[in-house]
Write a protein that holds these residues in place. Structure first.
Motif, PDB file in Angstrom:
ATOM      1  N   SER A 111       5.037  -0.229   6.104  1.00  0.00           N
ATOM      2  CA  SER A 111       5.720  -1.507   5.909  1.00  0.00           C
ATOM      3  C   SER A 111       5.325  -2.041   4.545  1.00  0.00           C
ATOM      4  O   SER A 111       4.179  -1.891   4.135  1.00  0.00           O
ATOM      5  CB  SER A 111       5.319  -2.525   6.972  1.00  0.00           C
ATOM      6  OG  SER A 111       5.687  -2.086   8.253  1.00  0.00           O
ATOM      7  N   PHE A 112       6.275  -2.649   3.849  1.00  0.00           N
ATOM      8  CA  PHE A 112       5.964  -3.189   2.521  1.00  0.00           C
ATOM      9  C   PHE A 112       6.954  -4.285   2.160  1.00  0.00           C
ATOM     10  O   PHE A 112       8.067  -4.323   2.678  1.00  0.00           O
ATOM     11  CB  PHE A 112       5.983  -2.084   1.455  1.00  0.00           C
ATOM     12  CG  PHE A 112       7.261  -1.290   1.419  1.00  0.00           C
ATOM     13  CD1 PHE A 112       8.313  -1.671   0.603  1.00  0.00           C
ATOM     14  CD2 PHE A 112       7.406  -0.167   2.202  1.00  0.00           C
ATOM     15  CE1 PHE A 112       9.487  -0.945   0.578  1.00  0.00           C
ATOM     16  CE2 PHE A 112       8.565   0.580   2.180  1.00  0.00           C
ATOM     17  CZ  PHE A 112       9.619   0.183   1.352  1.00  0.00           C
ATOM     18  N   VAL A 113       6.503  -5.204   1.303  1.00  0.00           N
ATOM     19  CA  VAL A 113       7.388  -6.204   0.718  1.00  0.00           C
ATOM     20  C   VAL A 113       7.927  -5.576  -0.556  1.00  0.00           C
ATOM     21  O   VAL A 113       7.171  -5.229  -1.456  1.00  0.00           O
ATOM     22  CB  VAL A 113       6.644  -7.523   0.431  1.00  0.00           C
ATOM     23  CG1 VAL A 113       7.554  -8.492  -0.302  1.00  0.00           C
ATOM     24  CG2 VAL A 113       6.126  -8.129   1.720  1.00  0.00           C
TER      25      VAL A 113
ATOM     26  N   ALA B   4      12.038   1.871  -7.335  1.00  0.00           N
ATOM     27  CA  ALA B   4      12.076   3.223  -6.779  1.00  0.00           C
ATOM     28  C   ALA B   4      10.809   3.458  -5.980  1.00  0.00           C
ATOM     29  O   ALA B   4       9.733   3.008  -6.362  1.00  0.00           O
ATOM     30  CB  ALA B   4      12.184   4.243  -7.910  1.00  0.00           C
ATOM     31  N   ARG B   5      10.952   4.184  -4.870  1.00  0.00           N
ATOM     32  CA  ARG B   5       9.812   4.488  -4.007  1.00  0.00           C
ATOM     33  C   ARG B   5       9.933   5.923  -3.508  1.00  0.00           C
ATOM     34  O   ARG B   5      11.030   6.448  -3.389  1.00  0.00           O
ATOM     35  CB  ARG B   5       9.764   3.539  -2.818  1.00  0.00           C
ATOM     36  CG  ARG B   5       9.530   2.109  -3.258  1.00  0.00           C
ATOM     37  CD  ARG B   5       9.353   1.198  -2.070  1.00  0.00           C
ATOM     38  NE  ARG B   5       9.086  -0.143  -2.526  1.00  0.00           N
ATOM     39  CZ  ARG B   5       7.884  -0.641  -2.755  1.00  0.00           C
ATOM     40  NH1 ARG B   5       6.813   0.088  -2.558  1.00  0.00           N
ATOM     41  NH2 ARG B   5       7.721  -1.862  -3.173  1.00  0.00           N
ATOM     42  N   ASN B   6       8.776   6.538  -3.207  1.00  0.00           N
ATOM     43  CA  ASN B   6       8.820   7.872  -2.613  1.00  0.00           C
ATOM     44  C   ASN B   6       9.090   7.727  -1.116  1.00  0.00           C
ATOM     45  O   ASN B   6       9.172   6.615  -0.597  1.00  0.00           O
ATOM     46  CB  ASN B   6       7.545   8.668  -2.914  1.00  0.00           C
ATOM     47  CG  ASN B   6       6.305   8.072  -2.296  1.00  0.00           C
ATOM     48  OD1 ASN B   6       6.353   7.306  -1.335  1.00  0.00           O
ATOM     49  ND2 ASN B   6       5.159   8.414  -2.847  1.00  0.00           N
ATOM     50  N   GLN B   7       9.205   8.848  -0.414  1.00  0.00           N
ATOM     51  CA  GLN B   7       9.561   8.804   1.002  1.00  0.00           C
ATOM     52  C   GLN B   7       8.499   8.161   1.881  1.00  0.00           C
ATOM     53  O   GLN B   7       8.776   7.771   3.001  1.00  0.00           O
ATOM     54  CB  GLN B   7       9.901  10.205   1.494  1.00  0.00           C
ATOM     55  CG  GLN B   7      11.159  10.723   0.855  1.00  0.00           C
ATOM     56  CD  GLN B   7      11.494  12.137   1.280  1.00  0.00           C
ATOM     57  OE1 GLN B   7      10.763  12.763   2.038  1.00  0.00           O
ATOM     58  NE2 GLN B   7      12.595  12.638   0.794  1.00  0.00           N
ATOM     59  N   ALA B   8       7.288   8.013   1.360  1.00  0.00           N
ATOM     60  CA  ALA B   8       6.230   7.316   2.098  1.00  0.00           C
ATOM     61  C   ALA B   8       6.270   5.813   1.842  1.00  0.00           C
ATOM     62  O   ALA B   8       5.593   5.043   2.496  1.00  0.00           O
ATOM     63  CB  ALA B   8       4.867   7.867   1.709  1.00  0.00           C
TER      64      ALA B   8
ATOM     65  N   ALA C 140       5.645   4.399  -1.306  1.00  0.00           N
ATOM     66  CA  ALA C 140       4.840   4.021  -2.482  1.00  0.00           C
ATOM     67  C   ALA C 140       5.755   3.909  -3.708  1.00  0.00           C
ATOM     68  O   ALA C 140       6.667   4.717  -3.887  1.00  0.00           O
ATOM     69  CB  ALA C 140       3.753   5.059  -2.737  1.00  0.00           C
ATOM     70  N   ALA C 141       5.501   2.909  -4.532  1.00  0.00           N
ATOM     71  CA  ALA C 141       6.289   2.720  -5.756  1.00  0.00           C
ATOM     72  C   ALA C 141       6.126   3.907  -6.688  1.00  0.00           C
ATOM     73  O   ALA C 141       5.021   4.457  -6.818  1.00  0.00           O
ATOM     74  CB  ALA C 141       5.863   1.434  -6.458  1.00  0.00           C
TER      75      ALA C 141
END
Length: 86
Positions: A42-44, A73-77, A79-80
């Motif tokens: 979960s992330f903002v 942009a973020r990876n599939q996990a 993370a930016a």
């Protein structure tokens, strides 16, 4: 292949990989695995509401666009990741 959607509904699902989805909720997002029935991350994502989502399958990343005009942009996990010339 990739996926994209413009979103006005406050909760939207976007396929990241088979069985793994990005659930948008306002300015935050969850990466969920429906097969295991669990939230993986979960992330903002932004200061403003997420208004657009897109997946780049070839690069293993996804993008979020916000009401304030920001794109991330973020990876599939979740993370930016940096996107730009190599």
């Amino acid at each position: 292949t990739g996926g994209q959607c413009g979103v006005d509904d406050p909760r939207t699902l976007l396929t990241i990989t088979p069985g793994r989805y990005l659930l948008r909720r306002g300015r935050a997002a969850d990466i969920v695995d429906l097969r295991q029935q669990q939230t993986l991350n979960s992330f903002v994502a932004h200061r403003g509401a997420i208004r657009a989502l897109a997946v780049d399958d070839a690069a293993g990343r996804f993008f979020t666009g916000s009401a304030d005009g920001d794109i991330k942009a973020r990876n599939q996990a979740g993370a930016a990741v940096r996107v730009g010339p190599s």
